[in-house]
Design a protein around this motif. Structure first.
Motif, mmCIF file in Angstrom:
data_model
loop_
_atom_site.group_PDB
_atom_site.id
_atom_site.type_symbol
_atom_site.label_atom_id
_atom_site.label_comp_id
_atom_site.label_asym_id
_atom_site.label_seq_id
_atom_site.Cartn_x
_atom_site.Cartn_y
_atom_site.Cartn_z
ATOM 1 N N ASP A 5 37.199 20.855 11.060
ATOM 2 C CA ASP A 5 37.320 20.090 10.536
ATOM 3 C C ASP A 5 37.176 21.165 9.442
ATOM 4 N N LEU A 6 35.760 21.891 9.665
ATOM 5 C CA LEU A 6 35.561 23.214 8.734
ATOM 6 C C LEU A 6 36.388 23.836 8.725
ATOM 7 N N ALA A 7 37.146 24.346 9.637
ATOM 8 C CA ALA A 7 38.283 25.820 10.128
ATOM 9 C C ALA A 7 39.169 24.929 9.193
ATOM 10 N N ASP A 8 39.877 24.094 9.103
ATOM 11 C CA ASP A 8 40.886 24.034 7.956
ATOM 12 C C ASP A 8 40.093 24.123 6.749
ATOM 13 N N LEU A 9 39.175 23.316 6.536
ATOM 14 C CA LEU A 9 38.756 23.566 5.151
ATOM 15 C C LEU A 9 38.877 25.046 4.289
ATOM 16 N N HIS A 10 37.647 25.338 5.437
ATOM 17 C CA HIS A 10 37.770 26.952 4.588
ATOM 18 C C HIS A 10 39.118 28.215 5.079
ATOM 19 N N SER A 11 40.393 27.481 5.618
ATOM 20 C CA SER A 11 41.460 28.527 5.133
ATOM 21 C C SER A 11 42.426 27.608 4.253
ATOM 22 N N ARG A 12 42.016 25.785 3.830
ATOM 23 C CA ARG A 12 42.420 25.676 2.594
ATOM 24 C C ARG A 12 41.690 26.485 1.681
ATOM 25 N N GLN A 13 40.978 27.036 1.621
ATOM 26 C CA GLN A 13 40.436 27.356 0.838
ATOM 27 C C GLN A 13 40.813 28.912 0.091
ATOM 28 N N ILE A 14 40.178 29.402 1.531
ATOM 29 C CA ILE A 14 40.854 30.553 1.253
ATOM 30 C C ILE A 14 42.636 30.803 0.355
ATOM 31 N N ARG A 15 43.567 30.023 0.721
ATOM 32 C CA ARG A 15 44.941 30.717 0.704
ATOM 33 C C ARG A 15 44.275 29.977 -0.609
ATOM 34 N N LEU A 16 43.572 28.454 -1.877
ATOM 35 C CA LEU A 16 43.603 28.544 -2.986
ATOM 36 C C LEU A 16 42.884 29.811 -3.876
ATOM 37 N N LEU A 17 42.019 29.762 -2.861
ATOM 38 C CA LEU A 17 41.008 31.015 -3.670
ATOM 39 C C LEU A 17 41.335 32.072 -3.478
ATOM 40 N N HIS A 18 39.859 33.057 -2.516
ATOM 41 C CA HIS A 18 40.238 34.516 -1.748
ATOM 42 C C HIS A 18 39.003 34.182 -1.256
ATOM 43 N N GLY A 19 39.216 35.742 -0.057
ATOM 44 C CA GLY A 19 38.515 35.895 0.502
ATOM 45 C C GLY A 19 36.728 35.738 0.509
ATOM 46 N N GLU A 20 36.300 36.174 -1.099
ATOM 47 C CA GLU A 20 34.480 36.552 -1.126
ATOM 48 C C GLU A 20 34.535 35.510 -2.464
ATOM 49 N N HIS A 21 35.287 34.082 -2.810
ATOM 50 C CA HIS A 21 34.898 33.648 -3.251
ATOM 51 C C HIS A 21 33.763 32.809 -2.819
ATOM 52 N N PRO A 22 32.785 32.567 -3.567
ATOM 53 C CA PRO A 22 31.308 31.984 -3.458
ATOM 54 C C PRO A 22 31.598 30.310 -2.350
ATOM 55 N N ASP A 23 32.632 29.881 -2.589
ATOM 56 C CA ASP A 23 32.822 28.917 -1.867
ATOM 57 C C ASP A 23 33.909 28.828 -0.628
ATOM 58 N N VAL A 24 33.895 30.113 -0.804
ATOM 59 C CA VAL A 24 35.119 29.974 0.347
ATOM 60 C C VAL A 24 33.749 30.783 1.451
ATOM 61 N N LEU A 25 32.682 31.925 0.833
ATOM 62 C CA LEU A 25 31.786 32.589 1.887
ATOM 63 C C LEU A 25 30.621 30.964 1.855
ATOM 64 N N ARG A 26 30.018 30.126 1.833
ATOM 65 C CA ARG A 26 29.306 28.896 2.034
ATOM 66 C C ARG A 26 30.354 28.284 2.947
ATOM 67 N N THR A 27 31.027 27.921 2.829
ATOM 68 C CA THR A 27 31.884 26.845 3.834
ATOM 69 C C THR A 27 32.663 28.252 5.014
ATOM 70 N N PHE A 28 32.726 28.921 5.366
ATOM 71 C CA PHE A 28 32.440 30.078 6.533
ATOM 72 C C PHE A 28 31.046 29.991 7.131
ATOM 73 N N ALA A 29 29.924 29.982 6.681
ATOM 74 C CA ALA A 29 28.680 30.351 7.278
ATOM 75 C C ALA A 29 28.554 28.601 7.436
#
Length: 424
Positions: A262-286
């Motif tokens: 679930d987290l991997a899917d949401l992380h991929s979606r966030q990367i596509r919508l935002l960018h790799g260093e967006h705070p949301d993307v980094l939080r989900t990656f952690a």
């Protein structure tokens, strides 16, 4: 779309002639285009033809891939574009020769004729054509005026007198990368669907704003009205953030290992919508790395989390709750990788920072104190562990529901460590 729709994605990434630099971004670009075109429901299927050495085999493959497309046929090419002596366009293949593109290259006229043979109501041709290398990237060119096919929509990466670039450190060509970003992010406020012309206009604004060569388009009939699902109405940053938060809550209530996918899917979606260093993307990656650690690889996750701390700290600051939580995840990974001493050291440093920035009763602060007590108990430091747990128990008695599972675990640990202190 009511009828059958097909995409044929063609690309050449390697070339035998030294005058045509390899383009490693081609393969990943085709893969992502296949994903996004099908995810958005633009086509039912996508066929990828990468680095086909034979023109004959390519022609037969194109014919087979196009078969059955009676609603939409979308043909996309990424590679070097070569101009022949008669100023006609050739699409580069592995054995193309810059000085004689007629040999070993795919004639655009031949491709156009093959597309014209398709019974598809709408035909879209997109050309992201590169030509030669430059100091800061790979030069790309494609003449436009002779490319138009009646009843189709033709989009190219640059005007005839300009070049577009493969920029350093980007995973895709400049044109394809920005098209992917636009399709993945969508157009806010544009409704459930956008037209291909809407996409072109927004892409034009983006590339002009970045000082990149401007894409060109020609259309016939009503092809410019082709509708595409607007990703902005499918995923939003707020929605994805809320969904990640809900998954993290579920992980704490059940197991972290159970939420990896679930987290991997949401992380991929966030990367596509935002960018790799967006705070949301980094939080989900952690959180994703922590879940993977729980699933059985704490050492590897710990290494990646240590790297993430530096990136995240530069983005949000080293006193931000997200960063402090990543430090906590890192300490736990160390502790579960039989490195309890370093885990204790990190938790000792983290605890006062969280008390200062978050407060004594914040749940993140409490989790750190609980983990520190547990690792101290593992090393036989029962007196200090007991003192930390007694303090923690008092806080959680005040702040949590009496039936809270977290409170029950705290009471159990207080009892277990207390008996160890008493020698029982």
């Amino acid at each position: 779309m009511s009828g059958k729709s097909r995409a044929v994605l063609i690309g050449t990434s390697t070339y035998s002639d030294a005058g045509l630099p390899d383009i490693p971004q081609v393969g990943p670009g085709l893969t992502e285009l296949s994903r996004v075109f099908t995810e958005l429901g633009l086509v039912e299927s996508a066929t990828t033809v990468l680095d086909e050495p034979s023109i004959g085999a390519l022609g037969r493959g194109l014919t087979q891939a196009m078969a059955g497309a009676d609603d939409l046929l979308l043909v996309y090419y990424i590679g070097h574009g070569l101009v022949g002596r008669a100023h006609d366009l050739y699409l580069g293949m592995h054995d193309s020769e810059p000085g004689s593109p007629e040999f070993g290259s795919l004639s655009y006229n031949a491709l156009r004729d093959r597309v014209l043979d398709s019974p598809a109501t709408i035909k879209v041709v997109i050309l992201d054509c590169c030509f030669s290398g430059r100091a800061f990237g790979t030069a790309m060119s494609a003449p436009v005026d002779e490319l138009v096919i009646d009843g189709t929509y033709v989009l190219t990466s640059a005007p005839p007198n300009r070049v577009s670039l493969v920029l350093p450190d980007e995973p895709h060509t400049a044109f394809t990368g920005r098209l992917l970003r636009l399709l993945d992010g969508g157009i806010p406020g544009a409704g459930e669907y956008v037209t291909i012309d809407d996409v072109y206009r927004h892409l034009l604004v983006t590339m002009r704003g970045e000082g990149l060569p401007l894409p060109q388009k020609r259309s016939g009939s009503t092809a410019d009205r082709l509708r595409i699902r607007n990703r902005a109405t499918m995923d939003t940053a707020d929605d994805l953030r809320d969904r990640v938060a809900a998954v993290v809550v579920r992980a704490r209530d059940t197991t972290w290992a159970s939420v990896v996918d679930d987290l991997a899917d949401l992380h991929s979606r966030q990367i596509r919508l935002l960018h790799g260093e967006h705070p949301d993307v980094l939080r989900t990656f952690a959180s994703l790395l922590f879940a993977r650690a729980a699933a059985g690889d704490p050492a590897k996750s710990g290494e990646l989390l240590r790297e993430l701390i530096l990136t995240q700290g530069a983005v949000v600051g080293f006193d931000h709750p997200d960063l402090l939580r990543t430090v906590f995840y890192t300490a736990i990974c160390l502790g579960e990788s039989d490195n309890g001493t370093e885990a204790i050291a990190r938790l000792r440093t983290l605890a006062p920072m969280q008390r200062s920035y978050l407060g004594y009763e914040h749940e993140d602060t409490c989790r750190t104190q609980h983990a520190l007590a547990r690792y101290l108990a593992r090393t036989g430091e029962y007196v200090e562990a007991s003192a930390l747990l007694e303090e923690l128990g008092a806080i959680r008695e005040r702040t949590l529901d009496p039936a809270s599972p977290t409170l029950a675990v705290t009471r159990r640990d207080i009892d277990v460590v207390g008996r160890a202190v008493r020698g029982g």
